[in-house]
Write a protein that holds these residues in place. Structure first.
Motif, PDB file in Angstrom:
ATOM      1  N   ASN A   1       0.840  -1.309  -0.140  1.00  0.00           N
ATOM      2  CA  ASN A   1       0.050  -0.071  -0.038  1.00  0.00           C
ATOM      3  C   ASN A   1       0.928   1.440  -0.093  1.00  0.00           C
ATOM      4  OD1 ASN A   1      -2.166  -1.599  -0.236  1.00  0.00           O
ATOM      5  ND2 ASN A   1      -2.549  -1.355   2.109  1.00  0.00           N
TER       6      ASN A   1
ATOM      7  N   ASN B   1      -1.932  13.042  -4.440  1.00  0.00           N
ATOM      8  CA  ASN B   1      -2.451  13.049  -3.105  1.00  0.00           C
ATOM      9  C   ASN B   1      -1.776  13.668  -1.659  1.00  0.00           C
ATOM     10  OD1 ASN B   1      -4.523  11.484  -3.944  1.00  0.00           O
ATOM     11  ND2 ASN B   1      -3.445   9.745  -3.924  1.00  0.00           N
TER      12      ASN B   1
ATOM     13  N   VAL C   1       2.224  10.509  -4.480  1.00  0.00           N
ATOM     14  CA  VAL C   1       2.367  11.708  -3.738  1.00  0.00           C
ATOM     15  C   VAL C   1       2.051  12.731  -4.673  1.00  0.00           C
ATOM     16  CG1 VAL C   1       4.043  12.882  -2.558  1.00  0.00           C
ATOM     17  CG2 VAL C   1       4.013  10.500  -2.242  1.00  0.00           C
TER      18      VAL C   1
ATOM     19  N   THR D   1       0.683   8.568   6.238  1.00  0.00           N
ATOM     20  CA  THR D   1      -0.519   7.652   6.606  1.00  0.00           C
ATOM     21  C   THR D   1      -0.254   6.409   6.279  1.00  0.00           C
ATOM     22  OG1 THR D   1      -1.990   9.480   6.559  1.00  0.00           O
ATOM     23  CG2 THR D   1      -3.117   7.287   6.518  1.00  0.00           C
ATOM     24  N   ALA D   2       0.254   6.287   4.813  1.00  0.00           N
ATOM     25  CA  ALA D   2       0.853   4.762   4.724  1.00  0.00           C
ATOM     26  C   ALA D   2       2.119   4.456   5.361  1.00  0.00           C
ATOM     27  CB  ALA D   2       1.132   4.893   3.037  1.00  0.00           C
TER      28      ALA D   2
ATOM     29  N   VAL E   1       1.058   4.651  -2.965  1.00  0.00           N
ATOM     30  CA  VAL E   1       0.844   6.004  -2.893  1.00  0.00           C
ATOM     31  C   VAL E   1       1.173   6.934  -4.054  1.00  0.00           C
ATOM     32  CG1 VAL E   1       1.043   7.942  -1.345  1.00  0.00           C
ATOM     33  CG2 VAL E   1       0.453   5.488  -0.247  1.00  0.00           C
TER      34      VAL E   1
ATOM     35  N   SER F   1      -0.767  11.700   2.535  1.00  0.00           N
ATOM     36  CA  SER F   1      -1.113  10.195   2.303  1.00  0.00           C
ATOM     37  C   SER F   1      -0.071   9.420   2.334  1.00  0.00           C
ATOM     38  CB  SER F   1      -1.690  10.285   0.591  1.00  0.00           C
ATOM     39  OG  SER F   1      -0.926  10.592  -0.170  1.00  0.00           O
TER      40      SER F   1
END
Length: 140
Positions: free
Chosen positions: A49, A58, A55, A65-66, A53, A62
């Motif tokens: 995950n 997002n 970047v 968070t990952a 991401v 994000s």
């Protein structure tokens, strides 16, 4: 002479009992996996995950968070398996720290520039996690 008193007969009578005992021992040894196998699977998912991401689209939030998800999974895995895989868990933790530093350094930069700055650190996390998964796969 009774059949049980014939020479060699007693050995054959003990054979079924020996087979049952040995099969029970083998089943007990092969059926259990280490507790860290589930943790390794969760870690693999969180690292995947992290690699997914975007970047540039997002933002760094994000990615942070990952990264937090990977750190949580890595912490759980390390608690259960550090003694079995000390060098691999140390390498993963080092790469996670480097990624966190890269994210902090990239804050305030345009998204595309930030993404380019953190790609090497994300790649290192993925590589160290892959090495760990390779080491674990023989036991799970």
């Amino acid at each position: 002479m009774r059949p049980a008193d014939r020479p060699g007969t007693r050995r054959w009578l003990l054979l079924p009992a020996a087979v049952l005992v040995l099969s029970g021992l083998a089943a007990g040894c092969s059926s259990s996996k280490p507790a860290y196998c589930t943790d390794a699977s969760q870690l693999q998912t969180s690292v995947q995950n992290l690699g997914d991401v975007d970047v540039a689209t997002n933002g760094l939030g994000s990615l942070q968070t990952a990264l937090n998800s990977v750190k949580t999974s890595a912490s759980t895995f390390t608690t259960d398996a550090k003694s079995a895989f000390p060098s691999q868990t140390a390498a993963l933790n080092t790469s996670l720290s480097a990624l966190e530093t890269a994210i902090t350094s990239a804050k305030g930069q345009p998204p595309v520039t930030a993404a380019a700055a953190i790609v090497p650190a994300v790649t290192q996390v993925k590589n160290s996690a892959s090495a760990l998964q390779s080491a674990v796969s023989g036991n799970c």
